[in-house]
Design an enzyme around this catalytic site. Structure first.
Site, PDB file in Angstrom:
ATOM      1  N   HIS A 131       1.168  -9.020   4.542  1.00 45.13           N
ATOM      2  CA  HIS A 131      -0.032  -8.170   4.446  1.00 45.13           C
ATOM      3  C   HIS A 131      -0.505  -8.208   2.987  1.00 45.13           C
ATOM      4  O   HIS A 131      -0.357  -7.239   2.241  1.00 45.13           O
ATOM      5  CB  HIS A 131       0.301  -6.745   4.900  1.00 45.13           C
TER       6      HIS A 131
ATOM      7  N   TYR B 120     -13.036  -2.023  12.874  1.00 43.78           N
ATOM      8  CA  TYR B 120     -13.467  -0.836  12.128  1.00 43.78           C
ATOM      9  C   TYR B 120     -14.880  -0.375  12.455  1.00 43.78           C
ATOM     10  O   TYR B 120     -15.124   0.782  12.696  1.00 43.78           O
ATOM     11  CB  TYR B 120     -13.323  -1.073  10.622  1.00 43.78           C
TER      12      TYR B 120
ATOM     13  N   ASN C 270      -7.985  -5.970  14.597  1.00 43.30           N
ATOM     14  CA  ASN C 270      -8.300  -4.891  13.650  1.00 43.30           C
ATOM     15  C   ASN C 270      -9.798  -4.644  13.745  1.00 43.30           C
ATOM     16  O   ASN C 270     -10.597  -5.504  13.366  1.00 43.30           O
ATOM     17  CB  ASN C 270      -7.989  -5.313  12.207  1.00 43.30           C
TER      18      ASN C 270
ATOM     19  N   ARG D 206       3.672   0.183  13.010  1.00 41.08           N
ATOM     20  CA  ARG D 206       3.416  -1.131  12.421  1.00 41.08           C
ATOM     21  C   ARG D 206       3.569  -1.032  10.902  1.00 41.08           C
ATOM     22  O   ARG D 206       2.899  -0.211  10.273  1.00 41.08           O
ATOM     23  CB  ARG D 206       2.000  -1.602  12.787  1.00 41.08           C
TER      24      ARG D 206
ATOM     25  N   ASP E  55       2.467   0.600  -7.992  1.00 41.47           N
ATOM     26  CA  ASP E  55       3.829   0.664  -8.557  1.00 41.47           C
ATOM     27  C   ASP E  55       4.699   1.717  -7.839  1.00 41.47           C
ATOM     28  O   ASP E  55       5.872   1.500  -7.593  1.00 41.47           O
ATOM     29  CB  ASP E  55       3.793   1.018 -10.054  1.00 41.47           C
TER      30      ASP E  55
ATOM     31  N   HIS F  99      -1.131  -5.329 -13.235  1.00 42.47           N
ATOM     32  CA  HIS F  99      -0.480  -5.093 -14.526  1.00 42.47           C
ATOM     33  C   HIS F  99      -1.213  -5.825 -15.650  1.00 42.47           C
ATOM     34  O   HIS F  99      -1.233  -5.370 -16.776  1.00 42.47           O
ATOM     35  CB  HIS F  99       0.990  -5.542 -14.491  1.00 42.47           C
TER      36      HIS F  99
ATOM     37  N   ASN G  31      -1.642 -10.614   8.286  1.00 36.67           N
ATOM     38  CA  ASN G  31      -2.698  -9.630   8.459  1.00 36.67           C
ATOM     39  C   ASN G  31      -3.999 -10.226   7.944  1.00 36.67           C
ATOM     40  O   ASN G  31      -4.084 -10.665   6.789  1.00 36.67           O
ATOM     41  CB  ASN G  31      -2.406  -8.353   7.681  1.00 36.67           C
ATOM     42  N   GLU G  32      -4.981 -10.255   8.773  1.00 37.50           N
ATOM     43  CA  GLU G  32      -6.348 -10.620   8.399  1.00 37.50           C
ATOM     44  C   GLU G  32      -6.459 -11.783   7.432  1.00 37.50           C
ATOM     45  O   GLU G  32      -6.745 -11.591   6.241  1.00 37.50           O
ATOM     46  CB  GLU G  32      -7.052  -9.410   7.759  1.00 37.50           C
TER      47      GLU G  32
ATOM     48  N   GLN H  18       0.803  -1.221   0.000  1.00 41.86           N
ATOM     49  CA  GLN H  18       0.000   0.000   0.000  1.00 41.86           C
ATOM     50  C   GLN H  18       0.840   1.278   0.000  1.00 41.86           C
ATOM     51  O   GLN H  18       0.357   2.329  -0.379  1.00 41.86           O
ATOM     52  CB  GLN H  18      -0.963  -0.014   1.190  1.00 41.86           C
TER      53      GLN H  18
ATOM     54  N   GLU I  59      -5.269  -2.325  14.243  1.00 43.97           N
ATOM     55  CA  GLU I  59      -5.836  -1.392  13.260  1.00 43.97           C
ATOM     56  C   GLU I  59      -7.163  -0.862  13.781  1.00 43.97           C
ATOM     57  O   GLU I  59      -7.957  -1.628  14.357  1.00 43.97           O
ATOM     58  CB  GLU I  59      -6.125  -2.070  11.904  1.00 43.97           C
TER      59      GLU I  59
HETATM   60  C1  BGC Z   1      -6.523  -3.884   5.965  1.00 44.80           C
HETATM   61  C2  BGC Z   1      -5.826  -2.696   5.330  1.00 44.80           C
HETATM   62  C3  BGC Z   1      -6.860  -1.800   4.671  1.00 44.80           C
HETATM   63  C4  BGC Z   1      -7.828  -1.336   5.736  1.00 44.80           C
HETATM   64  C5  BGC Z   1      -8.882  -0.389   5.239  1.00 44.80           C
HETATM   65  C6  BGC Z   1      -7.757  -3.487   6.761  1.00 44.80           C
HETATM   66  O1  BGC Z   1      -8.670  -4.507   6.819  1.00 44.80           O
HETATM   67  O2  BGC Z   1      -5.628  -4.570   6.778  1.00 44.80           O
HETATM   68  O3  BGC Z   1      -4.880  -3.149   4.421  1.00 44.80           O
HETATM   69  O4  BGC Z   1      -6.281  -0.730   4.012  1.00 44.80           O
HETATM   70  O5  BGC Z   1      -8.509  -2.461   6.242  1.00 44.80           O
HETATM   71  O6  BGC Z   1      -9.704  -0.963   4.297  1.00 44.80           O
END
Ligand code: BGC
Length: 496
Positions: free
Chosen positions: A141, A327, A325, A96, A71, A58, A185-186, A38, A397
């Site tokens: 990741h 959200y 993580n 991290r 890229d 690509h 990661n996830e 990212q 996260e």
């Molecule tokens: C992921 C990240 C992503 C973020 C926001 C997380 O689940 O680990 O790579 O950018 O969510 O969508």
């Protein structure tokens, strides 16, 4: 001042007036996060191997919004010193980031270690440590070497050993300085998203591939954890876990309680129960549910591959803390007869016959699935403690998605504030949450959404060859939080 500014100002002032000065304990650490694909760019620098994201974007450039790819991304491959400076500006104790497997091992295997890749991460780690910032390193990741994807990737059971071999290289190179590790990661993202045309490897294989991947990620994580335990822990005394995506789910009505429990097992349990539960293995209800479904569909074997007794033991208990993580939160209800079910962005809803909704009382963020319901985090922390008895939780996260790139990102500030408040409550309840790592340090390549949405404390100008980074108001706010060790700074910076 516009009408909106006045409203915002009032909200923030009232938040300030009602708040008390709550200070986080000295052992609680603040951080921010990023991930290799990212931010790094330098996709073919030196002898770096191709990752599955390089290949996907690509060869199928239309897959990501605006034909974007990583890229160059934030060009952190060249601008890592500026990234460290930003961590310093923010007053971070933790940063991290993830290591790109194909940058370090261009063939995917340890037959050749890239000098350039090795130095890149050495410089980053040393640079952070010089500034007193602890690196928290994710081994994987989402950016698998394409060479391994060509061999079946996460659906091939041999990947557990390939991953352990890679992990050994990383622990050997950096284990003397890195004390907190996240293997994957996830895995939910790796499998449920990656095998549902929403992420590399961009396969449409939700029935079988996704579940092979599910099992193999569990084995890969466990092998890496055990390897560290045996070969590195006695010397380096670090901690290893993984980051697990955990959206909190609540029943819409009492009648939806059972299906909500099944939803939690489906989304979270398949990636947490084998590792964190006392008994190990798949969560029983969802295993039963999926086995029954597979039989009805005419499969001769379970689609969710069975663990052997040895495998259950191999995976069970392979953690030193829980990496969470978090959200947002969703309400779950059973679908009505004949109701059309959307499965984006919450995969598998069709399979369970459920609909995910927002509670009307929860304000929405800038996209319609992102509810601002911080209490969900508090509930989730309690659930983790009660269900798995985990003794330490690190928030790896938590972040806010925005669709405009306004520098005055007051909703993000409010989101951070409110989530920290819930963490504080959880700590007061006796839950050992040891840190908060915000997603993300700066705007970056947001997978298939490209550069169209942002999560960054710093804005990045992606049309500028210098990739200039500019602090948002949330960066100013967060730097007050990390220094004052309290979330009560919402008034600061906005109208200075
Ligand atoms: C992921 C990240 C992503 C973020 C926001 C997380 O689940 O680990 O790579 O950018 O969510 O969508």
């Amino acid at each position: 001042m516009s009408y909106l500014d006045v409203i915002v100002f009032c909200i923030l002032i009232s938040a300030k007036c009602c708040s008390q000065d709550v200070v986080f304990p000295s052992w609680f650490k603040f951080g921010a996060a990023s991930a290799a694909y990212q931010i790094e760019g330098g996709w073919n620098a030196s002898d770096k191997g191709e990752s599955m994201w390089d290949k996907l974007l690509h060869t199928q450039p239309r897959v990501a919004a605006d034909g974007a790819n990583g890229d160059v991304a934030c060009d952190s491959y060249h601008l890592w010193r500026r990234d460290i400076e930003m961590c310093v500006e923010l007053g971070l104790e933790l940063y991290r980031f993830s290591i790109s497997w194909p940058r370090l091992l261009p063939s995917g295997f340890p037959n050749h270690i890239s000098e350039d890749g090795k130095n890149y991460y050495n410089n980053l780690i040393n640079g952070l440590l010089e500034k007193g910032i602890e690196p928290v390193v994710t081994l994987y990741h989402f950016d698998l070497p394409q060479s391994l994807q060509d061999l079946g990737g996460w659906a091939n059971p041999l990947i557990a050993d390939w991953f352990a071999d890679y992990a050994r290289v990383v622990f050997t190179l950096y284990g003397d300085r890195v004390k907190t590790w996240l293997t994957l990661n996830e895995p939910f993202g790796i499998c449920d998203v990656g095998y549902n045309l929403q992420q590399a490897p961009y396969l449409n294989d939700t029935e079988v591939g996704r579940y092979l991947c599910n099992k193999n990620t569990m084995l890969a994580h466990a092998k890496a954890w055990r390897l560290y335990q045996e070969e590195f822990k006695p010397r380096y005394h670090g901690k290893v876990s993984l980051s697990t995506l955990f959206i909190w789910y609540e029943p819409l009505t009492p009648d939806d309680k059972e299906v909500t429990e099944l939803t939690i097992e489906h989304w979270e349990g398949r990636y947490a129960h084998p590792i964190f539960s006392k008994e190990g293995g798949w969560p029983p209800r969802i295993q039963q549910f999926l086995d029954n479904a597979a039989k009805k569909e005419g499969y001769h074997r379970p689609r969710l591959p069975t663990f052997t007794a040895e495998e259950i033991e191999l995976v069970r208990g392979t953690y030193d803390f829980y990496g969470l993580n978090h959200y947002t939160t969703r309400k779950v209800r059973k679908a009505k007869f004949g109701e059309e079910i959307e499965s984006w962005p919450f995969y598998g809803s069709k399979e369970l016959g459920i609909v995910l909704e927002n509670d009307r009382s929860w304000p929405l963020g800038s996209v319609d699935w992102f509810a601002m319901y911080p209490e969900g985090l508090w509930k989730q922390l309690h659930w983790l403690k009660d269900t798995y008895g985990v003794q330490e939780i690190l928030i790896t996260e938590n972040g806010y998605v925005n669709v405009d790139d306004d520098l005055n990102d007051w909703k993000r500030m409010k989101y951070i504030r409110d989530n920290l408040e819930q963490i504080q409550y959880a700590i007061e309840d006796g839950i050992n949450v040891t840190g908060y790592i915000h997603w993300t340090l700066m705007d970056n390549f947001e997978w298939l959404a490209g550069y169209k949405v942002n999560f960054g404390l710093y804005a990045v100008n992606f049309t500028d060859p210098e990739r200039k980074r500019t602090p948002r108001e949330s960066a100013r706010y967060y730097s007050k939080v990390t220094r004052g060790r309290s979330y009560d700074y919402l008034h600061v910076g906005l109208y200075e």
